[in-house]
Design a protein around this motif. Structure first.
Motif, mmCIF file in Angstrom:
data_model
loop_
_atom_site.group_PDB
_atom_site.id
_atom_site.type_symbol
_atom_site.label_atom_id
_atom_site.label_comp_id
_atom_site.label_asym_id
_atom_site.label_seq_id
_atom_site.Cartn_x
_atom_site.Cartn_y
_atom_site.Cartn_z
ATOM 1 N N LYS A 57 -10.206 12.580 -2.448
ATOM 2 C CA LYS A 57 -9.173 11.665 -2.928
ATOM 3 C C LYS A 57 -9.810 10.529 -3.718
ATOM 4 O O LYS A 57 -11.005 10.250 -3.583
ATOM 5 C CB LYS A 57 -8.349 11.100 -1.780
ATOM 6 N N GLN A 58 -8.980 9.885 -4.524
ATOM 7 C CA GLN A 58 -9.419 8.717 -5.277
ATOM 8 C C GLN A 58 -8.270 7.724 -5.348
ATOM 9 O O GLN A 58 -7.106 8.109 -5.484
ATOM 10 C CB GLN A 58 -9.874 9.095 -6.683
ATOM 11 N N THR A 59 -8.600 6.452 -5.244
ATOM 12 C CA THR A 59 -7.586 5.394 -5.300
ATOM 13 C C THR A 59 -7.963 4.357 -6.351
ATOM 14 O O THR A 59 -9.146 4.165 -6.651
ATOM 15 C CB THR A 59 -7.431 4.682 -3.939
ATOM 16 N N THR A 60 -6.944 3.712 -6.910
ATOM 17 C CA THR A 60 -7.164 2.622 -7.860
ATOM 18 C C THR A 60 -6.139 1.517 -7.616
ATOM 19 O O THR A 60 -5.046 1.774 -7.107
ATOM 20 C CB THR A 60 -7.019 3.092 -9.319
ATOM 21 N N PHE A 61 -6.501 0.298 -7.964
ATOM 22 C CA PHE A 61 -5.591 -0.841 -7.929
ATOM 23 C C PHE A 61 -5.401 -1.341 -9.350
ATOM 24 O O PHE A 61 -6.358 -1.420 -10.127
ATOM 25 C CB PHE A 61 -6.148 -1.966 -7.054
#
Length: 229
Positions: A159-163
């Motif tokens: 998974k990958q997350t960004t703000f």
């Protein structure tokens, strides 16, 4: 280009038709200035319709919005909005990740100024729009021997997350069943643009995530009952 034009055109059409409809039902509230501010909580749900290049990265989904804040008898109110969206991933993105399933999730927190265009004892029309911070998560899922996890019978493999910041704008109409009552129903639509970055992880190969969100919800006044006049 065409999707952006359709989004703007739909917004204009909504304003053109919503305002005269509310105006036909309009009756001025008595002694508005004496009602003071009151705290309201709202909840609405609707589908999330992804537009532009973002359709290659994110599929259709559903959005839940929670709204909290003080509603003013004046035209402007600035409530706090909290939104959660759960979307599927297009087949091409799942293939790029080498998995049979996957999800794209969004969380949003921001301020949503609300301007009363027309307001009566039953019907009202509003312009809404604001912005804040958003969080995007893309999860690749593989089958799991257990079906009791958050992802059902799947488990995350990567998974990958960004703000990033987001902006949105739209319009709504509301209906209050009786003057001075606590509950009102509302319907409308907003266009949401999250400035997600471009990356190499599947689901992030295109910058920006725009979606059109129709909404249907309920708003409840909390605190003392408004005085009858």
């Amino acid at each position: 280009m065409a999707a952006g034009f359709l989004s703007r055109s739909s917004f204009v059409v909504l304003l053109v038709f919503a305002a005269p409809f509310a105006k036909a039902q309009y009756r001025s509230r008595k002694n508005d200035d004496n009602e003071g501010r009151h705290f309201v909580a709202g909840e609405d749900v609707g589908p999330s319709i992804v537009t532009g290049n973002a359709r290659q990265m994110t599929g259709s989904g559903g959005m839940l919005w929670l709204t909290f804040g003080f509603e003013s008898p004046r035209r402007l109110s600035i409530p706090l909005d909290f939104g959660v969206d759960f979307s599927n991933l297009p087949t091409a993105v799942r293939k790029a990740g080498g998995v049979p399933n996957g999800e794209g999730n969004f969380i949003l927190l921001g301020l949503e100024p609300r301007i009363a265009l027309l307001r009566g004892q039953h019907w009202g029309a509003y312009a809404i729009g604001g912005g804040g911070l958003s969080w995007k998560e893309v999860v690749m899922l593989v089958p799991s021997s257990s079906c009791y996890s958050y992802y059902g019978c799947y488990a995350p493999s990567a998974k990958q997350t960004t703000f990033q910041p987001y902006l949105d704008g739209g319009a709504e109409i509301d209906y209050r069943f009786a003057p001075k009552k606590r509950v009102e129903m509302y319907a409308g639509a907003r266009y949401l643009e999250m400035y997600t970055p471009e990356g190499q992880f599947p689901g992030f190969q295109s910058a920006g995530t725009g979606m059109w969100v129709p909404m249907l919800g309920c708003r409840v006044q909390l605190g003392p009952q408004p005085q009858q006049h």
